[in-house]
Motif scaffolding. Structure first.
Motif, mmCIF file in Angstrom:
data_model
loop_
_atom_site.group_PDB
_atom_site.id
_atom_site.type_symbol
_atom_site.label_atom_id
_atom_site.label_comp_id
_atom_site.label_asym_id
_atom_site.label_seq_id
_atom_site.Cartn_x
_atom_site.Cartn_y
_atom_site.Cartn_z
ATOM 1 N N VAL A 55 0.823 -1.208 0.000
ATOM 2 C CA VAL A 55 0.000 0.000 0.000
ATOM 3 C C VAL A 55 0.861 1.263 0.000
ATOM 4 N N GLU A 56 0.328 2.297 -0.626
ATOM 5 C CA GLU A 56 0.930 3.639 -0.593
ATOM 6 C C GLU A 56 -0.178 4.643 -0.330
ATOM 7 N N GLY A 57 0.077 5.609 0.514
ATOM 8 C CA GLY A 57 -0.880 6.680 0.769
ATOM 9 C C GLY A 57 -2.060 6.285 1.637
ATOM 10 N N HIS A 58 -1.934 5.209 2.395
ATOM 11 C CA HIS A 58 -3.022 4.764 3.271
ATOM 12 C C HIS A 58 -2.963 5.543 4.584
ATOM 13 N N PRO A 59 -4.106 5.975 5.122
ATOM 14 C CA PRO A 59 -4.075 6.771 6.347
ATOM 15 C C PRO A 59 -3.635 5.987 7.599
ATOM 16 N N LEU A 60 -3.730 4.651 7.568
ATOM 17 C CA LEU A 60 -3.399 3.861 8.756
ATOM 18 C C LEU A 60 -2.120 3.029 8.624
ATOM 19 N N HIS A 61 -1.609 2.865 7.406
ATOM 20 C CA HIS A 61 -0.440 2.020 7.182
ATOM 21 C C HIS A 61 0.646 2.794 6.445
ATOM 22 N N ALA A 62 1.878 2.590 6.858
ATOM 23 C CA ALA A 62 3.014 3.264 6.216
ATOM 24 C C ALA A 62 3.179 2.769 4.786
ATOM 25 N N ASP A 63 3.670 3.637 3.925
ATOM 26 C CA ASP A 63 3.977 3.236 2.547
ATOM 27 C C ASP A 63 4.889 2.014 2.575
ATOM 28 N N GLY A 64 4.606 1.076 1.674
ATOM 29 C CA GLY A 64 5.403 -0.136 1.591
ATOM 30 C C GLY A 64 4.905 -1.260 2.477
ATOM 31 N N HIS A 66 2.579 -4.289 3.694
ATOM 32 C CA HIS A 66 1.744 -5.300 3.041
ATOM 33 C C HIS A 66 0.404 -5.346 3.776
ATOM 34 N N VAL A 67 -0.697 -5.234 3.027
ATOM 35 C CA VAL A 67 -2.027 -5.249 3.635
ATOM 36 C C VAL A 67 -2.929 -6.261 2.923
ATOM 37 N N ARG A 68 -3.953 -6.662 3.625
ATOM 38 C CA ARG A 68 -5.050 -7.438 3.043
ATOM 39 C C ARG A 68 -6.298 -6.598 3.289
ATOM 40 N N THR A 69 -7.044 -6.309 2.207
ATOM 41 C CA THR A 69 -8.206 -5.420 2.313
ATOM 42 C C THR A 69 -9.399 -6.140 2.930
ATOM 43 N N SER A 70 -10.410 -5.367 3.219
ATOM 44 C CA SER A 70 -11.700 -5.943 3.573
ATOM 45 C C SER A 70 -12.318 -6.545 2.310
ATOM 46 N N GLU A 71 -13.495 -7.077 2.409
ATOM 47 C CA GLU A 71 -14.138 -7.770 1.294
ATOM 48 C C GLU A 71 -14.212 -6.899 0.044
ATOM 49 N N LEU A 72 -13.851 -7.491 -1.094
ATOM 50 C CA LEU A 72 -13.892 -6.793 -2.377
ATOM 51 C C LEU A 72 -15.332 -6.710 -2.866
ATOM 52 N N ILE A 73 -15.784 -5.484 -3.169
ATOM 53 C CA ILE A 73 -17.164 -5.261 -3.593
ATOM 54 C C ILE A 73 -17.260 -4.972 -5.082
ATOM 55 N N ALA A 74 -16.365 -4.139 -5.621
ATOM 56 C CA ALA A 74 -16.449 -3.763 -7.039
ATOM 57 C C ALA A 74 -15.067 -3.412 -7.582
ATOM 58 N N VAL A 75 -14.893 -3.640 -8.888
ATOM 59 C CA VAL A 75 -13.672 -3.261 -9.598
ATOM 60 C C VAL A 75 -14.104 -2.601 -10.910
ATOM 61 N N PHE A 76 -13.455 -1.489 -11.272
ATOM 62 C CA PHE A 76 -13.773 -0.883 -12.564
ATOM 63 C C PHE A 76 -12.576 -0.134 -13.115
ATOM 64 N N LYS A 77 -12.653 0.161 -14.415
ATOM 65 C CA LYS A 77 -11.592 0.865 -15.125
ATOM 66 C C LYS A 77 -12.165 2.149 -15.700
ATOM 67 N N ASP A 78 -11.425 3.254 -15.550
ATOM 68 C CA ASP A 78 -11.834 4.523 -16.128
ATOM 69 C C ASP A 78 -10.576 5.311 -16.451
ATOM 70 N N ASP A 88 -14.668 -1.353 3.067
ATOM 71 C CA ASP A 88 -14.282 -0.202 3.879
ATOM 72 C C ASP A 88 -13.777 1.019 3.120
ATOM 73 N N SER A 89 -13.225 0.832 1.907
ATOM 74 C CA SER A 89 -12.629 1.993 1.249
ATOM 75 C C SER A 89 -12.372 1.764 -0.244
ATOM 76 N N TRP A 90 -11.875 2.822 -0.885
ATOM 77 C CA TRP A 90 -11.489 2.794 -2.295
ATOM 78 C C TRP A 90 -9.988 2.567 -2.396
ATOM 79 N N TYR A 91 -9.568 1.939 -3.493
ATOM 80 C CA TYR A 91 -8.154 1.794 -3.829
ATOM 81 C C TYR A 91 -7.978 2.050 -5.313
ATOM 82 N N ARG A 92 -6.879 2.704 -5.673
ATOM 83 C CA ARG A 92 -6.455 2.773 -7.069
ATOM 84 C C ARG A 92 -5.451 1.647 -7.230
ATOM 85 N N LEU A 93 -5.653 0.818 -8.238
ATOM 86 C CA LEU A 93 -4.817 -0.363 -8.399
ATOM 87 C C LEU A 93 -3.594 -0.057 -9.242
#
Length: 102
Positions: A55-64, A66-78, A88-93
């Protein structure tokens, strides 16, 4: 591109409405007497889809970190970018890990 949703939106809306009613104290035993009965029950664990990575730029975890997210709800490309919405939140992949499958 149309988002790939892992959950039914109508079902999630029903869940939110039920949780709001529960939080407000407006759910009572008489309301629930007609729901299915679960006997001989115990707390179990089941696997749900999630993402894991660095992860990078996460408010609770330092850059670099390793995290496991909460349940994946949606994925899209734009605009050439891929995004994911977890419970729990959004991520840019960024780049995906290559997995060697034999």
């Amino acid at each position: 591109m149309r988002p790939h949703l892992t959950k039914d939106i109508a079902g999630l809306k029903r869940l939110v409405a039920d949780l709001e009613r529960l939080s407000a104290g407006s759910v009572t035993a008489p309301d629930l007497m007609a729901v299915p009965v679960l006997s001989d029950w115990l707390h179990g664990v089941r696997i749900v889809s999630c993402l894991e990575g660095i992860v990078e730029g996460h408010p609770l975890h330092a850059d670099g970190h390793h995290v496991r997210t909460s349940e994946l709800i949606a994925v899209f490309k734009d605009d050439g970018e891929h995004f994911a919405r977890t419970l729990d939140s959004w991520y840019r992949l960024g780049w995906a890990r290559e997995v060697n499958v034999r």
